[in-house]
Design a protein around this motif. Structure first.
Motif, mmCIF file in Angstrom:
data_model
loop_
_atom_site.group_PDB
_atom_site.id
_atom_site.type_symbol
_atom_site.label_atom_id
_atom_site.label_comp_id
_atom_site.label_asym_id
_atom_site.label_seq_id
_atom_site.Cartn_x
_atom_site.Cartn_y
_atom_site.Cartn_z
ATOM 1 N N GLU A 4 0.860 -1.452 -0.171
ATOM 2 C CA GLU A 4 -0.198 -0.261 -0.241
ATOM 3 C C GLU A 4 0.638 1.068 -0.049
ATOM 4 O O GLU A 4 0.544 2.303 -0.616
ATOM 5 C CB GLU A 4 -0.877 -0.136 1.470
ATOM 6 N N GLN A 5 2.120 1.013 0.475
ATOM 7 C CA GLN A 5 2.592 2.515 0.672
ATOM 8 C C GLN A 5 3.766 2.799 -0.569
ATOM 9 O O GLN A 5 4.051 3.404 -1.266
ATOM 10 C CB GLN A 5 3.927 2.459 1.419
ATOM 11 N N ALA A 10 4.166 5.671 -5.683
ATOM 12 C CA ALA A 10 4.093 5.550 -7.196
ATOM 13 C C ALA A 10 2.735 6.699 -7.762
ATOM 14 O O ALA A 10 2.599 7.221 -8.244
ATOM 15 C CB ALA A 10 3.149 3.813 -7.674
ATOM 16 N N ASP A 11 1.947 6.392 -7.144
ATOM 17 C CA ASP A 11 0.763 8.121 -7.408
ATOM 18 C C ASP A 11 0.826 8.829 -7.206
ATOM 19 O O ASP A 11 0.616 10.213 -8.104
ATOM 20 C CB ASP A 11 -0.633 7.294 -6.187
#
Length: 68
Positions: A4-5, A10-11
C-alpha cells in the motif's frame, strides 16, 4: 515496505508528472550488494549475488540514460 505504501508513492509520483520507476528484488535483504553482509550476524542483512548483479546492471543502464 507494505504494498500500500509503494502504491501510494507510485501514485504520488505519477500525479506529480515525475519520470520514475521502482525496482524490487524479491527475497533480498538490506546490504545485498555487500559480500560480507552475512558475517555481521543480523537477520535483516544478507548478500544476494543475483540481486547484486541485477542491481549493478540497472544502475549502469540508468547512468547511461542520464549521462549519455
Amino acid at each position: 515496505m507494505p504494498f500500500e505504501q509503494v502504491k501510494a508513492f507510485a501514485d504520488e509520483m505519477t500525479k506529480a508528472g515525475a519520470d520514475w520507476e521502482i525496482i524490487s528484488y524479491g527475497g533480498t535483504k538490506h546490504s545485498f550488494t555487500n559480500p560480507d553482509a552475512d558475517s555481521v550476524g543480523m537477520p535483516a542483512l544478507g548478500y544476494n549475488k543475483l540481486s547484486d548483479e541485477r542491481s549493478w546492471r540497472a544502475m549502469k543502464s540508468f547512468f547511461e540514460e542520464i549521462f549519455a
